[in-house]
Design an enzyme around this catalytic site. Sequence first.
Site, PDB file in Angstrom:
ATOM      1  N   ASP A   1       0.978  -0.975  -0.037  1.00 52.73           N
ATOM      2  CA  ASP A   1       0.455   0.179   0.089  1.00 52.73           C
ATOM      3  C   ASP A   1       1.286   0.802   0.216  1.00 52.73           C
ATOM      4  O   ASP A   1       2.447   0.693  -0.558  1.00 52.73           O
ATOM      5  CB  ASP A   1      -1.046   0.185   1.390  1.00 52.73           C
ATOM      6  CG  ASP A   1      -0.621   0.449   2.236  1.00 52.73           C
ATOM      7  OD1 ASP A   1       1.107   0.687   2.894  1.00 52.73           O
ATOM      8  OD2 ASP A   1      -0.453   0.188   3.580  1.00 52.73           O
TER       9      ASP A   1
ATOM     10  N   ASP B   1      -3.221   4.384   2.579  1.00 55.66           N
ATOM     11  CA  ASP B   1      -3.854   4.894   4.225  1.00 55.66           C
ATOM     12  C   ASP B   1      -3.465   6.396   4.093  1.00 55.66           C
ATOM     13  O   ASP B   1      -2.349   6.743   3.530  1.00 55.66           O
ATOM     14  CB  ASP B   1      -2.378   4.256   4.594  1.00 55.66           C
ATOM     15  CG  ASP B   1      -3.311   2.497   5.111  1.00 55.66           C
ATOM     16  OD1 ASP B   1      -4.760   2.673   4.233  1.00 55.66           O
ATOM     17  OD2 ASP B   1      -2.406   2.076   6.007  1.00 55.66           O
TER      18      ASP B   1
ATOM     19  N   ASP C   1       1.358   5.155   2.159  1.00 58.47           N
ATOM     20  CA  ASP C   1       0.768   5.426   3.380  1.00 58.47           C
ATOM     21  C   ASP C   1       1.361   6.677   3.283  1.00 58.47           C
ATOM     22  O   ASP C   1       2.415   7.199   3.287  1.00 58.47           O
ATOM     23  CB  ASP C   1       1.510   4.527   4.996  1.00 58.47           C
ATOM     24  CG  ASP C   1       1.225   2.935   4.559  1.00 58.47           C
ATOM     25  OD1 ASP C   1       0.584   2.923   4.784  1.00 58.47           O
ATOM     26  OD2 ASP C   1       2.887   3.028   4.325  1.00 58.47           O
TER      27      ASP C   1
HETATM   28  N1  DCT Z   1       3.038  -0.365  11.896  1.00 61.70           N
HETATM   29  C1  DCT Z   1       2.957  -0.452  12.621  1.00 61.70           C
HETATM   30  N2  DCT Z   1       2.143  -1.020  14.132  1.00 61.70           N
HETATM   31  C2  DCT Z   1       1.706  -2.258  13.188  1.00 61.70           C
HETATM   32  C3  DCT Z   1       1.097  -1.896  12.001  1.00 61.70           C
HETATM   33  C4  DCT Z   1       1.567  -1.213  11.189  1.00 61.70           C
HETATM   34  O1  DCT Z   1       4.110   0.023  13.595  1.00 61.70           O
HETATM   35  N3  DCT Z   1       0.794  -2.867  13.814  1.00 61.70           N
HETATM   36  C5  DCT Z   1       3.262   0.768  10.683  1.00 61.70           C
HETATM   37  C6  DCT Z   1       4.949   0.737  10.618  1.00 61.70           C
HETATM   38  C7  DCT Z   1       5.112   0.812   9.105  1.00 61.70           C
HETATM   39  C8  DCT Z   1       3.381   1.619   8.881  1.00 61.70           C
HETATM   40  O2  DCT Z   1       2.833   1.565  10.641  1.00 61.70           O
HETATM   41  C9  DCT Z   1       3.115   1.105   7.300  1.00 61.70           C
HETATM   42  O3  DCT Z   1       2.335  -0.042   7.686  1.00 61.70           O
HETATM   43  P1  DCT Z   1       2.171  -1.399   6.155  1.00 61.70           P
HETATM   44  O4  DCT Z   1       1.871  -0.670   5.225  1.00 61.70           O
HETATM   45  O5  DCT Z   1       1.849  -2.449   7.107  1.00 61.70           O
HETATM   46  O6  DCT Z   1       3.911  -1.217   6.295  1.00 61.70           O
HETATM   47  P2  DCT Z   1       5.057  -1.054   5.017  1.00 61.70           P
HETATM   48  O7  DCT Z   1       5.991  -1.126   6.319  1.00 61.70           O
HETATM   49  O8  DCT Z   1       5.008   0.118   4.298  1.00 61.70           O
HETATM   50  O9  DCT Z   1       4.845  -2.712   4.201  1.00 61.70           O
HETATM   51  P3  DCT Z   1       4.282  -2.422   2.810  1.00 61.70           P
HETATM   52  O10 DCT Z   1       5.364  -2.012   1.493  1.00 61.70           O
HETATM   53  O11 DCT Z   1       4.099  -3.655   2.805  1.00 61.70           O
HETATM   54  O12 DCT Z   1       2.551  -1.688   2.974  1.00 61.70           O
HETATM   55 MG    MG Z   2       2.834   0.541   3.567  1.00 63.93          MG
END
Ligand code: DCT
Ligand code: MG
Length: 510
Positions: free
Chosen positions: A344, A434, A346
């Site tokens: 995704d 997000d 963010d």
């Molecule tokens: N985060 C966290 N704890 C969680 C979920 C998310 O600390 N339970 C934080 C860490 C990364 C950030 O929020 C964004 O989450 P993701 O989009 O799920 O992770 P990402 O590292 O951006 O991985 P991806 O590349 O898969 O989106």
């Molecule tokens: Mg992400």
Amino acid sequence: MDPSRVAPSGPLKKRPRQVRASMASPPYDIKFRDLVLFILEKKMGTTRRTFLMELARRKGFRVENELSDSVTHIVAENNSGSEVLEWLQVQNVRASSQLELLDVSWLIESMGAGNPVEITGKHQLVSVKTDYSATPNPGFQKTPPLPVKKISQYACQRRTTLNNCNNIFTDAFEVLAENFEFKENEVFSLAFMRAASVLKSLPFTIVSMKDTEGIPCLGDQVKCVIEEIIEDGESSEVKAVLNDERYQSFKLFTSVFGVGLKTSERWFRMGFRSLSKIRSDKTLKFTKMQKAGFLYYEDLVSCVTRAEAEAVGVLVKEAVWAFMPDAFVTMTGGFRRGKKIGHDVDFLITNPESTEDEEQLLPKVINLWERKGLLLYYDLVESTFEKLKCPSRQVDALDHFQKCFLIFKLHHQKVDSGKSTQQEGKTWKAIRVDLVMCPYENYAFALLGWTGSRQFERDIRRYATHERKMMLDNHALYDKTKRIFLKAGSEEEIFAHLGLDYIEPWERNA
Ligand code: DCT
Ligand code: MG
């Protein structure tokens, strides 16, 4: 689901060793053209030799299968110089000053350093002179001895870039961690995630069990897996998990946006094994999120590229600035850590000029996009952020900021070539986005929290609690000894409050 990660089904059998040894390896770029290595099988064994050859090739070394005239370096293990010379005699090869006879420690150090390290007496099995200063070799670089520094058990005290030297182990650990997560065995899942995280930070590849000495977070179960991979090139436990019906089903079901462990468990118990059967079942009820998950499934499982993330970023900024021209919009998550792909995109939004109608921004953006037909799904979560007494104790707790989980309809950029590789007639891709809106005073904390990685976040909170008697979350940092909130206007200040060296976002890929 990534089908390449699922091994073909069938009874579990150990592959015959000869087959593995003769398997062709994929071509790798040769970085050090002046060196031609040959690894001696004698006393080393076929599997270890194959493993080392594969690793060395991956690191850019030219490694020959057979001993030939072009070989410049012979690498041996557990052999004395005279044993190697004896072996060479049997092969009808005479050791010359052009040929280095080296102990495996030279190769291991070189692979760790990422280039051939200087050959010293401790590496040479036989002192057949090679004067590299006389014949300068661009492949050779004097590397300073690695400083012996204790590796921290906390990811926030390690620098973890995307350059992972230990994929072969960390990929295995991640499968096992995920399987434990599917079984809701948090302790074991965390143990394998921590082990993967610590190995990702190493500047060298583990090639023998000796290399694991002094590395934290490697329990007995983890070490067993490492040992098996070193010896056999793979882990039988991982293989069994990849073949396991429950694992395969959970992996498939949770790949649908909106499907978690509970739903997966239910569908699995009901006997479902494929998404098509679930999709077409008349008795099942789906949430709005799951309906969107099925509708845009193919787009959502194909990763978001950096170019797509940047394109979404432009549109997010455009929409936000239309209503709040001074707002800060920052891409967070994996892309801020330098990842080239993600599941995704963010974004963290804040308004440095605090205004009354701040909470109206996300609804306005959503309204604008909806009118433009750019929203395929959205869920606006209102802020539950009141005057919090102190940060959450839960290391995985979600924050209280207003946020919107959405699926954006990203139209493809017009390309000149006319030909499109997209689905017939489809000119857009569904992208998970997000958006998080936070008050300016929490911005640094929210940025740190939303940048990740998850393991980095877990560890920096654990570090704050256990090492500093402080509580850190996405909103604030609380000093329990002094009973005060510590303010911070930047991530650097948060690290400083915690007494930590600053770790850049691209070093947080723990
Ligand atoms: N985060 C966290 N704890 C969680 C979920 C998310 O600390 N339970 C934080 C860490 C990364 C950030 O929020 C964004 O989450 P993701 O989009 O799920 O992770 P990402 O590292 O951006 O991985 P991806 O590349 O898969 O989106
Ligand atoms: Mg992400």
